[in-house]
Design an enzyme around this catalytic site. Sequence first.
Site, short mmCIF file in Angstrom:
data_model
loop_
_atom_site.label_atom_id
_atom_site.label_comp_id
_atom_site.label_asym_id
_atom_site.label_seq_id
_atom_site.Cartn_x
_atom_site.Cartn_y
_atom_site.Cartn_z
CE LYS A 93 -2.97 2.28 3.40
NZ LYS A 93 -3.79 2.02 4.58
C1 R5P Z 1 -2.72 5.37 8.51
O1 R5P Z 1 -3.36 6.15 9.17
C2 R5P Z 1 -3.34 4.21 7.97
O2 R5P Z 1 -2.48 3.27 7.45
C3 R5P Z 1 -4.42 4.52 6.97
O3 R5P Z 1 -5.16 3.37 6.85
C4 R5P Z 1 -3.92 4.93 5.61
O4 R5P Z 1 -3.19 6.10 5.68
C5 R5P Z 1 -5.04 5.02 4.57
O5 R5P Z 1 -5.92 5.99 4.87
P1 R5P Z 1 -5.97 7.38 4.12
O6 R5P Z 1 -6.61 7.09 2.80
O7 R5P Z 1 -6.79 8.23 5.00
O8 R5P Z 1 -4.57 7.87 3.95
#
Ligand code: R5P
Length: 292
Positions: free
Chosen positions: A204
């Site tokens: 990710k």
């Molecule tokens: C960190 O806060 C987490 O890994 C989140 O799940 C990640 O950043 C994805 O969320 P966003 O789309 O809000 O960045």
Amino acid sequence: MKKIFDYQMEWSGLQNRMAYMFNPKSGRTVLLAVDHGYFQGAPSGLENLRKTIEPLLPYCDAISPAIGGLKTSMDPRTRTPIILRATGGNSMRRSDELDDEIATVSVEEMIRCNAIGFTVSCYVGLPNQRQTIENLTTLADEAHRYGLIAIGITAVGADPVLTKFVKGEREDGGELTPDDKKDAVRYLKHACRVLSENGADIVKTYYCDGFEEVVDACLSPIVIAGGTKRPTKEALDFTHKAISAGAVGVDMGRNIFQNEHPVAMIQAVRAVVHEGKSVAEAYELYEEIRNA
Ligand code: R5P
């Protein structure tokens, strides 16, 4: 006549779990991230986790909470696959220590919660990179014995240079220069490859211009995080660009649950991810649902 390799002789729990979170038609996923509280406390939109999650659940292919959020705010009868946040130990109150993460959930606990997989943040290039990559290798090594999916996240904490790359803008809000853009691709390409080489089944990361290079260099499929909340069209635009560049979906949080119309937004994101709709078409759908 069947030949030897025409017979299926093996069953893979990991592949089967992947099939739960990836849409069979599009081969992509809309994973809803609601784990932010593990270090942000109660960010806007997640103050009442249960209330935020419930209307969005029918539209996500999987959901990613932290362990506390899962236990307190999700109906155990849900059929939506769970991807559990598995590292933490930090908080925004010590933003200079955000990269100091440890494993916070055991593989036994993941199995007890019936999670199909888990996420681990790795802070490549920051002081605790070794420790956070070790979190990934140790958890993935154990979890793979049971066929769980390991998702590695290229996290940047509060580092000013790396934050600029993932936000896609300079500290003063100005546009990235061509050199910044080259550095962003170089960094994300490196970080994604490091995670895939260290056992992440899915990586990710954040969208950047030149994302094709990042996808090409990464051995594992990539999903993008959304990052800080952007205007609706902009969020749909980078989602569209990431999918066109080869991402297999999103693991998105704030750009969905902080949107003025989260249910409309998640459906617009789905239209881009699963149906290949253009930004204009997805925005039209967003407006239709919002006005309905
Ligand atoms: C960190 O806060 C987490 O890994 C989140 O799940 C990640 O950043 C994805 O969320 P966003 O789309 O809000 O960045």
